[in-house]
Design a protein around this motif. Structure first.
Motif, PDB file in Angstrom:
ATOM      1  N   PHE A  36      -1.073  15.571  -2.533  1.00 50.21           N
ATOM      2  CA  PHE A  36      -1.464  16.603  -1.584  1.00 50.21           C
ATOM      3  C   PHE A  36      -0.357  17.609  -1.329  1.00 50.21           C
ATOM      4  CE2 PHE A  36      -4.652  13.338  -0.228  1.00 50.21           C
ATOM      5  CZ  PHE A  36      -5.762  14.074  -0.634  1.00 50.21           C
ATOM      6  N   LEU A  37       0.886  17.218  -1.565  1.00 51.65           N
ATOM      7  CA  LEU A  37       2.010  18.147  -1.433  1.00 51.65           C
ATOM      8  C   LEU A  37       2.248  18.929  -2.727  1.00 51.65           C
ATOM      9  CD1 LEU A  37       4.523  15.907   0.533  1.00 51.65           C
ATOM     10  CD2 LEU A  37       3.405  17.983   1.365  1.00 51.65           C
ATOM     11  N   GLY A  38       1.488  18.614  -3.783  1.00 53.20           N
ATOM     12  CA  GLY A  38       1.650  19.300  -5.065  1.00 53.20           C
ATOM     13  C   GLY A  38       2.859  18.835  -5.846  1.00 53.20           C
ATOM     14  N   LYS A  39       3.368  17.634  -5.543  1.00 52.24           N
ATOM     15  CA  LYS A  39       4.583  17.148  -6.180  1.00 52.24           C
ATOM     16  C   LYS A  39       4.336  16.084  -7.231  1.00 52.24           C
ATOM     17  CE  LYS A  39       7.486  18.062  -2.192  1.00 52.24           C
ATOM     18  NZ  LYS A  39       8.365  17.510  -1.195  1.00 52.24           N
ATOM     19  N   SER A  40       3.107  15.608  -7.369  1.00 48.41           N
ATOM     20  CA  SER A  40       2.883  14.549  -8.342  1.00 48.41           C
ATOM     21  C   SER A  40       1.541  14.721  -9.036  1.00 48.41           C
ATOM     22  CB  SER A  40       2.961  13.173  -7.673  1.00 48.41           C
ATOM     23  OG  SER A  40       1.915  13.022  -6.751  1.00 48.41           O
ATOM     24  N   ASP A  41       1.405  14.006 -10.116  1.00 48.57           N
ATOM     25  CA  ASP A  41       0.195  13.990 -10.912  1.00 48.57           C
ATOM     26  C   ASP A  41      -0.948  13.434 -10.063  1.00 48.57           C
ATOM     27  OD1 ASP A  41      -1.799  13.065 -12.835  1.00 48.57           O
ATOM     28  OD2 ASP A  41      -0.262  13.490 -14.328  1.00 48.57           O
ATOM     29  N   PRO A  42      -2.153  13.983 -10.220  1.00 53.96           N
ATOM     30  CA  PRO A  42      -3.261  13.491  -9.407  1.00 53.96           C
ATOM     31  C   PRO A  42      -3.732  12.088  -9.779  1.00 53.96           C
ATOM     32  CG  PRO A  42      -4.044  15.108 -10.981  1.00 53.96           C
ATOM     33  CD  PRO A  42      -2.543  15.094 -11.066  1.00 53.96           C
ATOM     34  N   PHE A  43      -3.286  11.557 -10.905  1.00 51.97           N
ATOM     35  CA  PHE A  43      -3.766  10.250 -11.337  1.00 51.97           C
ATOM     36  C   PHE A  43      -2.829   9.133 -10.901  1.00 51.97           C
ATOM     37  CE2 PHE A  43      -5.710  12.910 -14.772  1.00 51.97           C
ATOM     38  CZ  PHE A  43      -7.013  12.758 -14.325  1.00 51.97           C
ATOM     39  N   LEU A  44      -3.350   8.222 -10.115  1.00 52.13           N
ATOM     40  CA  LEU A  44      -2.614   7.013  -9.778  1.00 52.13           C
ATOM     41  C   LEU A  44      -2.720   6.063 -10.964  1.00 52.13           C
ATOM     42  CD1 LEU A  44      -3.961   6.425  -6.164  1.00 52.13           C
ATOM     43  CD2 LEU A  44      -1.679   7.193  -6.791  1.00 52.13           C
ATOM     44  N   PRO A  45      -1.768   5.165 -11.140  1.00 53.97           N
ATOM     45  CA  PRO A  45      -1.879   4.186 -12.226  1.00 53.97           C
ATOM     46  C   PRO A  45      -3.165   3.371 -12.076  1.00 53.97           C
ATOM     47  CG  PRO A  45       0.284   4.087 -11.191  1.00 53.97           C
ATOM     48  CD  PRO A  45      -0.554   5.003 -10.352  1.00 53.97           C
ATOM     49  N   LEU A  46      -3.763   3.017 -13.196  1.00 58.93           N
ATOM     50  CA  LEU A  46      -5.019   2.262 -13.152  1.00 58.93           C
ATOM     51  C   LEU A  46      -4.897   0.950 -12.400  1.00 58.93           C
ATOM     52  CD1 LEU A  46      -6.608   2.803 -16.664  1.00 58.93           C
ATOM     53  CD2 LEU A  46      -7.442   3.601 -14.459  1.00 58.93           C
ATOM     54  N   ASN A  47      -3.710   0.351 -12.386  1.00 60.50           N
ATOM     55  CA  ASN A  47      -3.572  -0.928 -11.688  1.00 60.50           C
ATOM     56  C   ASN A  47      -3.642  -0.780 -10.166  1.00 60.50           C
ATOM     57  OD1 ASN A  47      -1.064   0.144 -11.154  1.00 60.50           O
ATOM     58  ND2 ASN A  47       0.093  -1.506 -12.098  1.00 60.50           N
ATOM     59  N   CYS A  48      -3.803   0.435  -9.663  1.00 58.91           N
ATOM     60  CA  CYS A  48      -3.995   0.664  -8.229  1.00 58.91           C
ATOM     61  C   CYS A  48      -5.465   0.538  -7.830  1.00 58.91           C
ATOM     62  CB  CYS A  48      -3.514   2.058  -7.836  1.00 58.91           C
ATOM     63  SG  CYS A  48      -1.737   2.286  -7.950  1.00 58.91           S
ATOM     64  N   PHE A  49      -6.351   0.452  -8.809  1.00 66.79           N
ATOM     65  CA  PHE A  49      -7.785   0.480  -8.542  1.00 66.79           C
ATOM     66  C   PHE A  49      -8.465  -0.826  -8.897  1.00 66.79           C
ATOM     67  CE2 PHE A  49      -6.481   4.810  -9.292  1.00 66.79           C
ATOM     68  CZ  PHE A  49      -7.062   5.473  -8.224  1.00 66.79           C
TER      69      PHE A  49
ATOM     70  N   ARG B 172       0.813  -1.225   0.000  1.00 67.09           N
ATOM     71  CA  ARG B 172       0.000   0.000   0.000  1.00 67.09           C
ATOM     72  C   ARG B 172       0.840   1.266   0.000  1.00 67.09           C
ATOM     73  NH1 ARG B 172      -4.572  -1.849   4.295  1.00 67.09           N
ATOM     74  NH2 ARG B 172      -5.313  -3.570   3.028  1.00 67.09           N
ATOM     75  N   ARG B 173       2.101   1.123   0.343  1.00 69.88           N
ATOM     76  CA  ARG B 173       2.956   2.299   0.467  1.00 69.88           C
ATOM     77  C   ARG B 173       3.040   3.085  -0.836  1.00 69.88           C
ATOM     78  NH1 ARG B 173       7.554   0.127   3.148  1.00 69.88           N
ATOM     79  NH2 ARG B 173       6.017  -0.454   4.681  1.00 69.88           N
ATOM     80  N   LYS B 174       3.105   2.398  -1.973  1.00 68.38           N
ATOM     81  CA  LYS B 174       3.181   3.078  -3.269  1.00 68.38           C
ATOM     82  C   LYS B 174       1.951   3.958  -3.488  1.00 68.38           C
ATOM     83  CE  LYS B 174       3.352   2.159  -8.218  1.00 68.38           C
ATOM     84  NZ  LYS B 174       3.363   1.139  -9.250  1.00 68.38           N
ATOM     85  N   ILE B 175       0.783   3.406  -3.183  1.00 67.04           N
ATOM     86  CA  ILE B 175      -0.464   4.157  -3.347  1.00 67.04           C
ATOM     87  C   ILE B 175      -0.492   5.342  -2.392  1.00 67.04           C
ATOM     88  CG2 ILE B 175      -2.963   4.028  -3.025  1.00 67.04           C
ATOM     89  CD1 ILE B 175      -2.736   1.060  -3.937  1.00 67.04           C
ATOM     90  N   LEU B 176      -0.174   5.106  -1.140  1.00 66.45           N
ATOM     91  CA  LEU B 176      -0.223   6.176  -0.151  1.00 66.45           C
ATOM     92  C   LEU B 176       0.826   7.245  -0.413  1.00 66.45           C
ATOM     93  CD1 LEU B 176      -0.926   4.015   2.998  1.00 66.45           C
ATOM     94  CD2 LEU B 176      -2.537   5.419   1.718  1.00 66.45           C
ATOM     95  N   ASN B 177       2.011   6.845  -0.877  1.00 67.63           N
ATOM     96  CA  ASN B 177       3.030   7.838  -1.225  1.00 67.63           C
ATOM     97  C   ASN B 177       2.596   8.693  -2.410  1.00 67.63           C
ATOM     98  OD1 ASN B 177       4.809   7.293   0.839  1.00 67.63           O
ATOM     99  ND2 ASN B 177       5.948   5.765  -0.331  1.00 67.63           N
ATOM    100  N   ALA B 178       1.900   8.083  -3.365  1.00 69.76           N
ATOM    101  CA  ALA B 178       1.385   8.856  -4.499  1.00 69.76           C
ATOM    102  C   ALA B 178       0.335   9.860  -4.022  1.00 69.76           C
ATOM    103  CB  ALA B 178       0.803   7.931  -5.557  1.00 69.76           C
ATOM    104  N   LEU B 179      -0.535   9.451  -3.111  1.00 70.38           N
ATOM    105  CA  LEU B 179      -1.525  10.386  -2.563  1.00 70.38           C
ATOM    106  C   LEU B 179      -0.853  11.509  -1.785  1.00 70.38           C
ATOM    107  CD1 LEU B 179      -4.282   7.919  -1.321  1.00 70.38           C
ATOM    108  CD2 LEU B 179      -4.472   9.580  -3.177  1.00 70.38           C
ATOM    109  N   ARG B 180       0.146  11.158  -0.984  1.00 72.61           N
ATOM    110  CA  ARG B 180       0.868  12.183  -0.235  1.00 72.61           C
ATOM    111  C   ARG B 180       1.526  13.170  -1.201  1.00 72.61           C
ATOM    112  NH1 ARG B 180       4.653  10.494   4.483  1.00 72.61           N
ATOM    113  NH2 ARG B 180       4.954   8.758   3.081  1.00 72.61           N
TER     114      ARG B 180
END
Length: 120
Positions: free
Chosen positions: A60-73, A49-57
């Motif tokens: 929220f910090l404005g450092k990454s694209d808002p879209f997680l890879p589709l394979n996360c869903f 889950r760390r990959k997903i949560l790090n992407a969300l973090r």
């Protein structure tokens, strides 16, 4: 068996549900976010889950694209219409705004189904 985690972020308290190791739902819970370092509420979770949560973090910090890879869903429980709407939102460029009518045309949705877009 419930499989979810709760964390907080600038948007408020999140409850992220998992199915088969993938996100199946995200709820924004009522009430104020707890005080403290919201970035730390994403720590201490299993590596899967760390990959997903790090992407969300990062989002929220404005450092990454808002879209997680589709394979996360997990999209299995969605109707074909709901799946097409959710996947269609990924075609809207970051920062762009489209009306429901424009979005319906992008998806090839007939006029009588246009109101359904707002409910997804």
């Amino acid at each position: 068996m419930r499989d979810f985690i709760r964390c907080f972020c600038p948007a408020g308290n999140l409850q992220i549900h998992f199915s088969g190791g993938k996100i199946s739902a995200v709820d924004l819970l009522a009430g104020p976010a707890p005080r403290g370092d919201w970035k730390r509420s994403f720590d201490g979770h299993p590596a899967a889950r760390r990959k997903i949560l790090n992407a969300l973090r990062g989002y929220f910090l404005g450092k990454s694209d808002p879209f997680l890879p589709l394979n996360c869903f997990s999209l299995d429980a969605l109707t074909p219409f709901t799946r097409s709407v959710i996947l269609g939102t990924r075609r809207i460029p970051k920062g762009a705004a489209v009306t429901y009518t424009e979005f319906a045309r992008m998806l090839g949705v007939i006029d009588s189904m246009r109101e359904g877009l707002a409910r997804v």
